[in-house]
Design an enzyme around this catalytic site. Structure first.
Site, PDB file in Angstrom:
ATOM      1  CD  GLU A  48      10.256 -14.703   1.230  1.00  0.00           C
ATOM      2  OE1 GLU A  48      10.182 -15.881   0.838  1.00  0.00           O
ATOM      3  OE2 GLU A  48       9.248 -13.712   1.045  1.00  0.00           O
ATOM      4  CB  CYS A  61      11.548  -4.393  -2.110  1.00  0.00           C
ATOM      5  SG  CYS A  61      10.229  -4.499  -1.025  1.00  0.00           S
ATOM      6  CB  CYS A  68       4.842  -7.061  10.013  1.00  0.00           C
ATOM      7  SG  CYS A  68       4.205  -5.428   9.984  1.00  0.00           S
ATOM      8  CB  CYS A  72      -2.383  -4.706   7.013  1.00  0.00           C
ATOM      9  SG  CYS A  72      -1.710  -3.343   7.768  1.00  0.00           S
ATOM     10  CB  CYS A  75      -0.269  -7.462   4.422  1.00  0.00           C
ATOM     11  SG  CYS A  75       1.598  -7.731   4.299  1.00  0.00           S
ATOM     12  N   GLY A 118       7.928  -6.167   7.418  1.00  0.00           N
ATOM     13  CA  GLY A 118       8.103  -5.303   8.515  1.00  0.00           C
ATOM     14  C   GLY A 118       7.669  -4.102   8.435  1.00  0.00           C
ATOM     15  CD  GLU A 119       5.552   0.813   9.666  1.00  0.00           C
ATOM     16  OE1 GLU A 119       4.863   0.408   8.691  1.00  0.00           O
ATOM     17  OE2 GLU A 119       5.844   1.776   9.810  1.00  0.00           O
ATOM     18  CB  SER A 150       6.372   1.979   2.292  1.00  0.00           C
ATOM     19  OG  SER A 150       4.988   1.696   2.459  1.00  0.00           O
ATOM     20  CG  ASN A 249       0.299  -8.229  -5.465  1.00  0.00           C
ATOM     21  OD1 ASN A 249       0.166  -8.155  -6.895  1.00  0.00           O
ATOM     22  ND2 ASN A 249       1.300  -7.269  -5.183  1.00  0.00           N
ATOM     23  CB  CYS A 292       3.182  -5.000  -2.760  1.00  0.00           C
ATOM     24  SG  CYS A 292       4.006  -3.930  -3.806  1.00  0.00           S
TER      25      CYS A 292
HETATM   26  N1  SAH Z   1       4.809  -1.708   6.648  1.00  0.00           N
HETATM   27  C1  SAH Z   1       5.008  -0.973   5.511  1.00  0.00           C
HETATM   28  C2  SAH Z   1       5.645  -1.618   4.423  1.00  0.00           C
HETATM   29  C3  SAH Z   1       4.620  -2.659   3.777  1.00  0.00           C
HETATM   30  S1  SAH Z   1       4.808  -3.290   2.369  1.00  0.00           S
HETATM   31  C4  SAH Z   1       3.796  -0.215   5.261  1.00  0.00           C
HETATM   32  O1  SAH Z   1       2.845  -0.545   5.666  1.00  0.00           O
HETATM   33  O2  SAH Z   1       3.558   0.687   4.240  1.00  0.00           O
HETATM   34  C5  SAH Z   1       4.662  -1.798   0.909  1.00  0.00           C
HETATM   35  C6  SAH Z   1       3.175  -1.868   0.496  1.00  0.00           C
HETATM   36  O3  SAH Z   1       2.512  -2.952   0.142  1.00  0.00           O
HETATM   37  C7  SAH Z   1       2.294  -1.345   1.597  1.00  0.00           C
HETATM   38  O4  SAH Z   1       1.577  -0.168   1.187  1.00  0.00           O
HETATM   39  C8  SAH Z   1       1.331  -2.267   2.100  1.00  0.00           C
HETATM   40  O5  SAH Z   1       0.127  -2.165   2.474  1.00  0.00           O
HETATM   41  C9  SAH Z   1       1.211  -2.939   0.411  1.00  0.00           C
HETATM   42  N2  SAH Z   1       0.736  -4.566   0.486  1.00  0.00           N
HETATM   43  C10 SAH Z   1       0.447  -5.130   1.674  1.00  0.00           C
HETATM   44  N3  SAH Z   1      -0.198  -6.200   1.263  1.00  0.00           N
HETATM   45  C11 SAH Z   1      -0.439  -6.333  -0.195  1.00  0.00           C
HETATM   46  C12 SAH Z   1      -1.132  -7.013  -0.985  1.00  0.00           C
HETATM   47  N4  SAH Z   1      -1.620  -8.367  -0.909  1.00  0.00           N
HETATM   48  N5  SAH Z   1      -1.301  -6.529  -2.350  1.00  0.00           N
HETATM   49  C13 SAH Z   1      -0.533  -5.535  -2.591  1.00  0.00           C
HETATM   50  N6  SAH Z   1      -0.072  -4.606  -1.796  1.00  0.00           N
HETATM   51  C14 SAH Z   1       0.115  -4.959  -0.309  1.00  0.00           C
END
Ligand code: SAH
Length: 299
Positions: A48, A61, A68, A72, A75, A118-119, A150, A249, A292
């Protein structure tokens, strides 16, 4: 392209593909400012990406991996597990797709954030090659400063990025001021704990003289009290940086809850009082699971 020889055309058809991410579903948020697109890849896997319209900005974005591996727990992408890296073409093509979409309204992509699925630093080579094509004046010609990566905090890649000539923005998902908390919400912290991560960020800032953004997802009862704000201010003291607070979120099957609005503002005020520039990321597209941490490629 009949102006190319037959042999050249057959060579190209054999070796290359045009439009390799194929949009199969699209939804708009109720305020119409956010569009989420589900793309099918040549091997049938799905990713997506999201287009956000803020005033004059058209920010997209994009994803760098299918799934990924960072896991975490708050997420949605982290819950799906890792499938594979995206190719350079698959990364660039997401941008080209939105560029064509916007062109219909005489608009252009103004910013690209590598914050989708993804990372990006776990797919460093392809991500950086994509950045080069997007930045190239004979390519997409988007300024490097209009792009932001990020990362969850992969230290060797942060060090590697500090040597790159392109001035792409760096955002680091810090999310907690102490290892005892970060270990539980960002599993990679066990490999690169905060002192090692902060050393890499300090060196990055010294080498590049660029401001780092620290992302901090506020979760009720986990990392959102005054003491956490004070610890974070202590950790970031004196650094050329900026904190971007992200109210959590809802993500699939996540046990975590968003911090209250009151807490979010109090946390920001406390950081600002300690002279840490802090902003709150506006939730975008949450009603269509485009916020996010909500991307998980479901049709
Ligand atoms: N892998 C990268 C990009 C992730 S998405 C990273 O870890 O930075 C971008 C941001 O959204 C990151 O800071 C991630 O931690 C955050 N994120 C992940 N899940 C989320 C959620 N449920 N609500 C809000 N932000 C979230």
């Amino acid at each position: 392209m009949t102006n190319l020889s037959k042999s050249m055309r057959s060579k190209l058809a054999h070796e290359s593909k045009i439009a390799i991410v194929n949009p199969i579903a699209e939804i708009k948020s109720s305020d119409e400012h956010t569009i989420k697109t589900l793309f099918a890849l040549p091997d049938g896997k799905q990713i997506e990406a999201v287009l956000m319209k803020y005033d004059k900005r058209r920010t997209i974005c994009i994803s760098t991996q299918v799934g990924c591996a960072m896991a975490c727990p708050f997420c949605a992408t982290g819950h799906t597990g890792f499938e594979r890296n995206l190719s350079v073409g698959e990364i660039v093509d997401q941008v080209l797709y939105y560029s064509r979409l916007l062109a219909k309204h005489n608009e252009v992509v103004t910013n690209v954030v590598f914050m989708g699925m993804g990372e990006p630093f776990a797919n460093y080579v392809n991500t950086w090659q994509a950045i080069r094509h997007l930045n190239d004046s004979q390519g997409f010609d988007l300024g490097a400063r209009k792009m932001t990566i990020s990362t969850v905090g992969l230290v060797p890649a942060i060090r590697r990025m500090s040597h790159e000539p392109e001035q792409v923005g760096l955002a680091v998902s810090i999310h907690a001021p102490i290892d005892a908390i970060r270990d539980t919400i960002v599993p990679v912290n066990k490999r690169y704990p905060l002192n090692i991560l902060m050393n890499a960020c300090r060196d990055y800032i010294e080498m590049t003289n660029r401001r780092v953004t620290f992302e901090y997802v506020l979760m009720d009862g986990v990392n959102d009290n005054d003491e956490h704000a004070d610890q974070l201010a202590q950790l970031l003291k004196g650094l050329l940086c900026h904190v971007n607070l992200i109210p959590l979120n809802p993500a699939s099957a996540s046990l975590f809850r968003r911090a209250s609005a009151e807490r979010v503002y109090a946390f920001r005020d406390r950081l600002q009082q300690a002279n840490i520039p802090t902003t709150i990321r506006l939730p975008r597209g949450v009603d269509i699971q485009a916020g996010c941490g909500q991307l998980r490629a479901q049709n």
